[in-house]
Every structure is written in structure tokens, then in C-alpha cells.
Scaffold this motif. Structure first.
Motif, PDB file in Angstrom:
ATOM      1  N   ASN A  12       0.805  -1.208   0.000  1.00 24.09           N
ATOM      2  CA  ASN A  12       0.000   0.000   0.000  1.00 24.09           C
ATOM      3  C   ASN A  12       0.858   1.287   0.000  1.00 24.09           C
ATOM      4  OD1 ASN A  12      -3.008  -0.899   0.452  1.00 24.09           O
ATOM      5  ND2 ASN A  12      -1.737  -2.214   1.736  1.00 24.09           N
ATOM      6  N   VAL A  13       2.149   1.154  -0.328  1.00 23.89           N
ATOM      7  CA  VAL A  13       3.045   2.321  -0.342  1.00 23.89           C
ATOM      8  C   VAL A  13       2.605   3.336  -1.363  1.00 23.89           C
ATOM      9  CG1 VAL A  13       5.419   3.056  -0.850  1.00 23.89           C
ATOM     10  CG2 VAL A  13       4.995   1.011   0.532  1.00 23.89           C
ATOM     11  N   ASP A  14       2.099   2.899  -2.501  1.00 22.52           N
ATOM     12  CA  ASP A  14       1.723   3.814  -3.582  1.00 22.52           C
ATOM     13  C   ASP A  14       0.658   4.830  -3.152  1.00 22.52           C
ATOM     14  OD1 ASP A  14      -0.016   1.654  -3.317  1.00 22.52           O
ATOM     15  OD2 ASP A  14      -0.810   1.958  -5.344  1.00 22.52           O
ATOM     16  N   LEU A  15      -0.079   4.459  -2.118  1.00 23.52           N
ATOM     17  CA  LEU A  15      -1.107   5.393  -1.648  1.00 23.52           C
ATOM     18  C   LEU A  15      -0.502   6.626  -0.982  1.00 23.52           C
ATOM     19  CD1 LEU A  15      -3.658   2.860  -0.073  1.00 23.52           C
ATOM     20  CD2 LEU A  15      -3.821   4.008  -2.306  1.00 23.52           C
ATOM     21  N   PHE A  16       0.757   6.515  -0.585  1.00 26.82           N
ATOM     22  CA  PHE A  16       1.379   7.608   0.158  1.00 26.82           C
ATOM     23  C   PHE A  16       2.510   8.320  -0.614  1.00 26.82           C
ATOM     24  CE2 PHE A  16      -0.354   4.530   3.044  1.00 26.82           C
ATOM     25  CZ  PHE A  16      -1.049   5.290   3.971  1.00 26.82           C
ATOM     26  N   LEU A  17       2.709   7.972  -1.886  1.00 27.62           N
ATOM     27  CA  LEU A  17       3.781   8.600  -2.670  1.00 27.62           C
ATOM     28  C   LEU A  17       3.333   9.828  -3.414  1.00 27.62           C
ATOM     29  CD1 LEU A  17       5.572   5.424  -4.050  1.00 27.62           C
ATOM     30  CD2 LEU A  17       6.196   6.844  -2.099  1.00 27.62           C
ATOM     31  N   ASN A  18       2.069  10.114  -3.492  1.00 23.53           N
ATOM     32  CA  ASN A  18       1.579  11.287  -4.208  1.00 23.53           C
ATOM     33  C   ASN A  18       1.388  12.461  -3.247  1.00 23.53           C
ATOM     34  OD1 ASN A  18       1.483   9.856  -6.554  1.00 23.53           O
ATOM     35  ND2 ASN A  18      -0.600   9.081  -6.177  1.00 23.53           N
TER      36      ASN A  18
END
Length: 297
Positions: A291-297
Motif C-alpha cells: 500500500n506504499v503507492d497510496l502515500f507517494l503522491n
């Protein structure tokens, strides 16, 4: 080779279970109320020893206790047959149906043990009633013997001797009436001899009649009192055997309880295993690394 589908197997096993459950509906056996109450009548007291036992058995056969035992036998036979069918169906089944059939199988085994227990209770009542009856009969016989005092025995002996003297005198008179051998016999002497022969034949028939034979133990004649004592001992041995059978039923009940515990544990493991598997599958998409991609933006 033709194979039955899973759905087809389910229908077959469900139908088998329904049939078995219907055939194993508990039948009430009135073991506690069924009774037998033989009476130590004077007629029985006077019966020959060998006839006595058969008379008691016939009396029992017409009792409510005998009817209840017969009903129990029929019920147990049907229960045993359905247990075998249920066992075979459970071994062939799979999944939830197998668990359900195993539950039903254990319940029916428990019911079968109850029927065996009722049967043994009735057998115990039969044996104990027989023992008490023979004890009452023995007391009656012993009271009759106690009434014969030495003085009475002496009187009986004198009467017997007088009877023998009279018989000898009668023979002498008869010979005088008949005359010497070879002489012409009167009609009276012919009829007397004919009757005498008939009496001897009848007496021999009575002596040799099966219902007039004396009781025996190990091939030796015994008194009526000793014969009844032997019947009492046989009844007590039967009760001891029933006690042993009760112990067997206890072990059977223990095994059924252990089987039930094992089945409950198996069901619990299946349920817990399925829950753990579902939790593991549900949690995988929510792993932090996924779920890292949820926090890269």
C-alpha cells in the motif's frame, strides 16, 4: 468408469440419512413398569421337582415382563440393522454430510446402549424374582418337614407296618378263595388276577413317566429341596453375569463419549482452519508494503 457427481452423492446420502432417522425413532419400552409375580401355591409345592421348573417358565412366558423383553428384542434388532446402515453411509460421505452422519451415528449408538441397559434391567428383575420365588417355595417345604416330629414319624412307621401286615393277610385270604394252583378258578379269581395285572402295569407306567422322575444333579438323584436350592444358585449366578454385562455397557458408553469428543474436536479444527485461512487471505491486500503507492503522491 461412471462417477457420481458431488451433488448426486449429497442427494443419495441425504436420502439415506432421512430413511435411517425415520427408522430409528426411539420406541418406549416400559422396562421399569413391566412385572412378573409368581405365587408359591400349594399346587406348586406338591408338584414333582422336574415339573416345577417348567411350570415356573410357563408362568413367566405369560407375564408383562416377558412381553416387554420380547418387545425390547425386536427394537434392538431394528436398531442394530439401522446402525450398520448409518455407519456405512458415514464412511462413504464427505464434508458436512459426513459430520452430520457421524453425529447421528453416535446418537444412535447411545440409544442402543440404553436399550441394552433396559434389557439387562429386565433380565435382572426376572432372575431376582425367580430367586425370591424359589426361596419362598423352599421355606414352605421346610415348614412341612419341620411339622413331622419324631412321635409322628413313629406313628407313620407303625401305620406302614400295619398296612404291610394287612396286605400279607389279604394275599392269604385270596389264595384260599382262589384255591390251589391247577384247580378250577372261579370268576372272582379270574377278575382279581386281571385287575391285579392292570394295577401293576399302571403302577409301572406311573413310575416310569417323565413327569414323575426324581430330580438329579450330576447324574445322582436329589431331594426336591436340594433341587430348588440348585435353582436358586443358578439364579444368583445369572445375576452375577448381568453385573458383568453392566460393566461392559459402562465401557461402551465411555467409548461413545470419547468418540463424541473426538468428533467435536475435528469439527472445531475444520472451523478454526477455515477461519484462519480466510483471515490470511483477507489481510494480504492490506500489507503495508503493498500500500506504499497510496502515500507517494
Amino acid at each position: 468408469m461412471f462417477k457420481t457427481s458431488k451433488f448426486g452423492k449429497t442427494l443419495i446420502y441425504s436420502a439415506a440419512l432421512a430413511a435411517i432417522v425415520m427408522s430409528t425413532t426411539p420406541v418406549t419400552v416400559f422396562a421399569s413398569t413391566a412385572d412378573w409375580a409368581p405365587t408359591a401355591s400349594e399346587k406348586l409345592v406338591k408338584m414333582p421337582a422336574t415339573y416345577l421348573k417348567r411350570a415356573v417358565e410357563r408362568d413367566f412366558a405369560s407375564s408383562a415382563l416377558a412381553s416387554a423383553l420380547s418387545e425390547n428384542t425386536d427394537t434392538m434388532a431394528a436398531k442394530k440393522a439401522s446402525l450398520k446402515d448409518l455407519q456405512e453411509a458415514a464412511e462413504m460421505a464427505e464434508g458436512d454430510l459426513r459430520i452430520e452422519l457421524q453425529h447421528q451415528y453416535l446418537a444412535e449408538k447411545k440409544a442402543y446402549i440404553r436399550l441394552m441397559g433396559e434389557r439387562q434391567d429386565m433380565q435382572r428383575k426376572h432372575a431376582e424374582t425367580r430367586i425370591k420365588f424359589y426361596q419362598r417355595l423352599l421355606r414352605k417345604l421346610e415348614r412341612n418337614n419341620q411339622g413331622t416330629t419324631p412321635e409322628t414319624q413313629a406313628l407313620i412307621q407303625q401305620q406302614e407296618e400295619a398296612k404291610q401286615r394287612f396286605s400279607a393277610m389279604s394275599d392269604k385270604v385270596d389264595m384260599e378263595v382262589f384255591g390251589e394252583p391247577g384247580a378250577k378258578r372261579s370268576k372272582y379269581s379270574v377278575d382279581y388276577a386281571k385287575n391285579e395285572l392292570a394295577l401293576k402295569q399302571l403302577a409301572a407306567a406311573i413310575e416310569g413317566h417323565p413327569m414323575n422322575q426324581s430330580a438329579q444333579m450330576d447324574g445322582e438323584p436329589i431331594s426336591k429341596q436340594d433341587y430348588i436350592k440348585r435353582l436358586i444358585q443358578d439364579g444368583e449366578s445369572e445375576v452375577a453375569l448381568i453385573d458383568q454385562k453392566d460393566e461392559l455397557l459402562g465401557y461402551m458408553a465411555k467409548l461413545v463419549a470419547l468418540d463424541a469428543m473426538a468428533l467435536a474436536e475435528e469439527v472445531e479444527e475444520i472451523q478454526l482452519g477455515g477461519l484462519a485461512e480466510s483471515l490470511e487471505e483477507d489481510q494480504s491486500p492490506f500489507d503495508p508494503a503493498d500500500n506504499v503507492d497510496l502515500f507517494l503522491n
